[in-house]
Design a protein around this motif. Structure first.
Motif, short mmCIF file in Angstrom:
data_model
loop_
_atom_site.label_atom_id
_atom_site.label_comp_id
_atom_site.label_asym_id
_atom_site.label_seq_id
_atom_site.Cartn_x
_atom_site.Cartn_y
_atom_site.Cartn_z
N ASP A 128 0.85 -1.19 0.00
CA ASP A 128 0.00 0.00 0.00
C ASP A 128 0.88 1.24 0.00
O ASP A 128 1.86 1.33 0.75
CB ASP A 128 -0.90 0.02 1.23
N PHE A 129 0.51 2.20 -0.84
CA PHE A 129 1.22 3.46 -0.85
C PHE A 129 0.73 4.36 0.28
O PHE A 129 -0.41 4.28 0.72
CB PHE A 129 1.03 4.17 -2.19
N HIS A 130 1.62 5.21 0.73
CA HIS A 130 1.25 6.26 1.67
C HIS A 130 0.26 7.18 0.97
O HIS A 130 0.26 7.29 -0.26
CB HIS A 130 2.52 7.01 2.08
N SER A 131 -0.57 7.86 1.72
CA SER A 131 -1.49 8.81 1.09
C SER A 131 -0.70 9.89 0.36
O SER A 131 0.44 10.21 0.73
CB SER A 131 -2.41 9.45 2.14
N ALA A 132 -1.28 10.45 -0.69
CA ALA A 132 -0.58 11.40 -1.54
C ALA A 132 -0.05 12.59 -0.73
O ALA A 132 -0.78 13.20 0.06
CB ALA A 132 -1.50 11.88 -2.64
N MET A 133 1.22 12.90 -0.94
CA MET A 133 1.86 14.02 -0.24
C MET A 133 1.85 15.30 -1.07
O MET A 133 2.29 16.35 -0.60
CB MET A 133 3.31 13.64 0.10
N PHE A 134 1.38 15.20 -2.32
CA PHE A 134 1.31 16.37 -3.21
C PHE A 134 -0.05 16.35 -3.90
O PHE A 134 -0.70 15.30 -3.99
CB PHE A 134 2.44 16.33 -4.24
N PRO A 135 -0.49 17.49 -4.43
CA PRO A 135 -1.78 17.53 -5.13
C PRO A 135 -1.78 16.61 -6.34
O PRO A 135 -0.73 16.35 -6.94
CB PRO A 135 -1.91 19.00 -5.55
N PRO A 136 -2.93 16.07 -6.74
CA PRO A 136 -2.99 15.20 -7.90
C PRO A 136 -2.72 15.99 -9.20
O PRO A 136 -3.03 17.19 -9.26
CB PRO A 136 -4.41 14.64 -7.85
N PRO A 137 -2.17 15.32 -10.20
CA PRO A 137 -1.67 13.93 -10.16
C PRO A 137 -0.31 13.86 -9.47
O PRO A 137 0.61 14.56 -9.84
CB PRO A 137 -1.55 13.56 -11.63
N GLN A 150 -3.81 18.32 -23.64
CA GLN A 150 -4.74 19.00 -22.73
C GLN A 150 -6.16 18.58 -23.08
O GLN A 150 -6.58 18.70 -24.23
CB GLN A 150 -4.59 20.52 -22.85
N PRO A 151 -6.92 18.07 -22.15
CA PRO A 151 -6.51 17.79 -20.76
C PRO A 151 -5.64 16.53 -20.70
O PRO A 151 -5.51 15.81 -21.68
CB PRO A 151 -7.86 17.55 -20.07
N LEU A 152 -5.04 16.31 -19.52
CA LEU A 152 -4.20 15.14 -19.32
C LEU A 152 -5.04 13.87 -19.39
O LEU A 152 -6.11 13.80 -18.79
CB LEU A 152 -3.48 15.22 -17.97
N THR A 153 -4.54 12.89 -20.12
CA THR A 153 -5.26 11.62 -20.28
C THR A 153 -4.56 10.51 -19.51
O THR A 153 -3.38 10.62 -19.16
CB THR A 153 -5.35 11.22 -21.76
N VAL A 154 -5.28 9.42 -19.30
CA VAL A 154 -4.69 8.27 -18.64
C VAL A 154 -3.56 7.70 -19.48
O VAL A 154 -2.50 7.32 -18.96
CB VAL A 154 -5.77 7.19 -18.36
N ASP A 155 -3.77 7.65 -20.79
CA ASP A 155 -2.70 7.13 -21.67
C ASP A 155 -1.45 8.00 -21.57
O ASP A 155 -0.33 7.48 -21.60
CB ASP A 155 -3.19 7.10 -23.12
N TRP A 156 -1.62 9.30 -21.47
CA TRP A 156 -0.47 10.20 -21.34
C TRP A 156 0.27 9.92 -20.04
O TRP A 156 1.50 9.81 -20.01
CB TRP A 156 -0.92 11.65 -21.41
N LEU A 157 -0.47 9.82 -18.95
CA LEU A 157 0.16 9.55 -17.66
C LEU A 157 0.87 8.20 -17.68
O LEU A 157 1.96 8.04 -17.12
CB LEU A 157 -0.88 9.59 -16.55
N ASP A 158 0.26 7.20 -18.35
CA ASP A 158 0.91 5.89 -18.46
C ASP A 158 2.23 5.98 -19.21
O ASP A 158 3.19 5.27 -18.89
CB ASP A 158 -0.02 4.91 -19.19
N SER A 159 2.31 6.85 -20.20
CA SER A 159 3.54 6.97 -21.00
C SER A 159 4.70 7.55 -20.20
O SER A 159 5.85 7.48 -20.65
CB SER A 159 3.28 7.85 -22.23
N LEU A 160 4.41 8.13 -19.04
CA LEU A 160 5.45 8.77 -18.23
C LEU A 160 6.07 7.84 -17.19
O LEU A 160 6.92 8.27 -16.41
CB LEU A 160 4.86 10.01 -17.52
N HIS A 161 5.65 6.58 -17.16
CA HIS A 161 6.22 5.64 -16.18
C HIS A 161 7.75 5.56 -16.25
O HIS A 161 8.41 5.55 -15.20
CB HIS A 161 5.61 4.25 -16.36
#
Length: 390
Positions: free
Chosen positions: A36-45, A140-151
């Motif tokens: 389990d990850f710690h709760s987010a320490m910065f605003p999303p994403p 724009q806007p940010l998509t799930v596919d875009w976020l996935d490409s940043l792994h």
């Protein structure tokens, strides 16, 4: 002489064979060791990455540190994990209140790290230059596919953050075996985004690079066994320059790029020196003649008392240009590889004398260039390597 008539100096006599057309295979997976990850320490994403280190850090459990990069914020959480099952090759069955003195492999306990940082870190040009990735145009806007490409970028930033901590820890603690890590040290990693209601936000990677699960390898052939037996029964030692090349190949694979440059240069120098010495002794050349052939300055040449002396004092370019031409009749300075060698030589000087970083591409170029030079010398019938591929 071409590679078709004389084998490549570094080619194995046989490579492992995995599986066969008629082979069968099975594998069972247990539950993924998802944490389990710690709760987010910065605003999303909010980017997050988690993986186990090979060793333990003597830090408070759930210790939280801020590790900025180029002024950008990141958070690093460290948790201790104690092994519940030990390697069956060990006699240890259970421990309580005990450690290995230097537990390099996390046999008894290891540390698990979690890194978090805001999306803006991936968009920062200074961070990208420092860590080694490219800031791309975003949709724009940010998509799930875009976020996935940043792994992959999340992985690079996370490794960078952890290594900044490890270097400081190593300095302050004196625990020298706690070293910076590369992706090759990480067998299980989770990367992704802490975004509310986002489906499948994480990528899970099992298996470090170059350690992918594959079909079972067969034993080597009978001819391999026979050659291996001949080597050991004759008490033959593997030449140090061969050992250094294999070390360099391993360093390249696990991301120790500076070591690639250092070991390959050493391998080349040892191989050249042994080749020149063997050739000049065969011709019974005097130390004065050898010094002259290698273009030694007169003040140095006057103090030379042996061929070994002259070779030791000569500059590496003079040995390659003039020594190898005299010994084996080939002019390396007229080959295509020569200009690349000059760049590799400068790279080595910068890394050794000025502590300059070495990239993966530079390390690969260094290895390939020096292997090419050594193969050219081998193909010209260097007496020190002829027996290895005969």
């Amino acid at each position: 002489m071409s590679n078709r008539t004389k084998p490549n100096l570094f080619d194995p006599i046989e490579r492992p064979a995995h599986g066969a057309p008629s082979s069968t295979f099975t594998m069972e997976f247990g539950p993924l060791p998802q944490r389990d990850f710690h709760s987010a320490m910065f605003p999303p994403p909010c980017a997050a990455c988690q993986f186990p280190l090979p060793f333990r850090l003597l830090l408070n459990d759930a210790a939280l540190l801020r590790v900025p990069i180029a002024g950008c914020p990141t958070a690093l959480l460290i948790r201790e994990v104690r092994q519940e099952a030990f390697d069956k090759r060990m006699v240890i069955a259970k421990t309580d209140g005990m450690d290995l003195m230097r537990d390099r492999g996390g046999v008894i306990r290891y540390s698990d790290v979690e890194i978090q940082f805001p999306y803006s870190v991936i968009r920062d040009e200074a961070v990208a230059k420092l860590v080694g990735f490219e800031v791309r145009a975003e949709p724009q806007p940010l998509t799930v596919d875009w976020l996935d490409s940043l792994h992959p970028d999340i992985e690079k930033i996370s490794i960078f953050v952890v290594n900044r901590l490890l270097r400081a820890y190593r300095l302050l603690s004196g625990e020298h075996y706690v070293r910076p890590v590369t992706l090759s040290d990480v067998f299980y990693m989770q990367t992704g985004w802490l975004v509310p209601h986002l489906q499948n936000p994480f990528k899970t990677a099992v298996g470090a690079p170059h350690q992918a699960i594959t079909l079972q390898a067969h034993p080597f052939s009978e001819s391999f066994h026979e050659e291996l037996a001949r080597w050991v029964v004759r008490e033959r030692d593997v030449p140090i320059w061969i050992e250094l090349v294999h070390d360099a190949r391993d360093y390249l694979e696990v991301g120790r790029f500076r070591h690639v440059v250092i070991d390959m240069r050493t391998a080349l120098e040892v191989y050249i020196d042994q080749t020149l010495l063997a050739c000049f002794k065969q011709r019974d050349l005097s130390p004065v003649v050898v010094a002259t052939l290698l273009r030694l300055p007169k003040r140095i040449a006057r103090s030379v008392v042996s061929a070994e002396d002259a070779i030791r004092w000569a500059r590496i370019n003079d040995k390659l240009k003039y020594g190898i031409k005299e010994a084996l009749g080939i002019q390396l300075a007229r080959r295509k590889v020569w200009n690349t060698w000059l760049a590799v030589k400068e790279m080595r000087e910068g890394s050794v004398h000025y502590g300059e970083d070495v990239s993966e591409d530079e390390a690969r170029t260094c290895l390939e260039t020096i292997e090419t030079l050594m193969n050219l010398i081998h193909e010209a019938s260097s007496p020190v390597s002829a027996a290895l591929t005969g």
